[in-house]
Design an enzyme around this catalytic site. Structure first.
Site, PDB file in Angstrom:
ATOM      1  N   LYS A 178       0.844  -1.200   0.000  1.00 21.50           N
ATOM      2  CA  LYS A 178       0.000   0.000   0.000  1.00 21.50           C
ATOM      3  C   LYS A 178       0.874   1.244   0.000  1.00 21.50           C
ATOM      4  CE  LYS A 178      -3.629   2.228   2.742  1.00 21.50           C
ATOM      5  NZ  LYS A 178      -4.432   2.094   3.964  1.00 21.50           N
TER       6      LYS A 178
ATOM      7  N   SER B  16      -2.758   2.258 -17.499  1.00 19.75           N
ATOM      8  CA  SER B  16      -1.843   1.994 -16.396  1.00 19.75           C
ATOM      9  C   SER B  16      -1.648   3.194 -15.480  1.00 19.75           C
ATOM     10  CB  SER B  16      -0.480   1.518 -16.898  1.00 19.75           C
ATOM     11  OG  SER B  16       0.209   2.606 -17.505  1.00 19.75           O
TER      12      SER B  16
ATOM     13  N   TYR C 204      -2.553  -1.495 -13.961  1.00 15.90           N
ATOM     14  CA  TYR C 204      -1.262  -2.119 -13.710  1.00 15.90           C
ATOM     15  C   TYR C 204      -0.187  -1.035 -13.662  1.00 15.90           C
ATOM     16  CZ  TYR C 204      -0.546  -1.476 -18.698  1.00 15.90           C
ATOM     17  OH  TYR C 204      -0.429  -0.914 -19.939  1.00 15.90           O
TER      18      TYR C 204
END
Length: 114
Positions: A9, A25, A58
């Site tokens: 995180k 992305s 991603y």
């Protein structure tokens, strides 16, 4: 039994760029990726504080030490430069392993540095 748990995180970083005309992305400074134990091309969930948007994409590796957090492609419509986001990645693991697993959580400074 396998369960999905938080693996990594990056808590509260600022969007530095938004590039609608890219294929998709999120670009993340490589220093932040390393500190949060994230890999290029890894799937992440991005939560935008201001808009409340939650999306998956991603990672593309950004220039080390640049502080770059750039939303690319259609996701750029959900955030503005200067917005704050939380970036999270998850892992699937055995229940017993998950009970003892500790995620990598980082809290960057206001300028996205460590």
């Amino acid at each position: 039994m396998l369960i999905e748990v938080l693996k990594s995180k990056i808590h509260r970083v600022k969007i530095t760029e938004a590039n609608l005309n890219y294929i998709g992305s999120i670009t993340i400074d490589e220093d932040l990726m390393d500190a949060a134990n994230l890999l290029e091309h890894e799937k992440v969930q991005v939560v935008a504080i201001e808009s409340g948007a939650r999306l998956e994409t991603y990672i593309i590796r950004g220039t080390r030490g640049s502080g770059v957090i750039c939303m690319n492609g259609p996701a750029a419509r959900h955030v503005q430069v200067g917005d704050t986001v939380i970036i999270m990645a998850y892992a699937t693991m055995d229940f017993k392993e998950a009970k003892h697993f500790k995620p990598s959580v980082i809290f960057p400074k206001e300028d996205n540095s460590l």
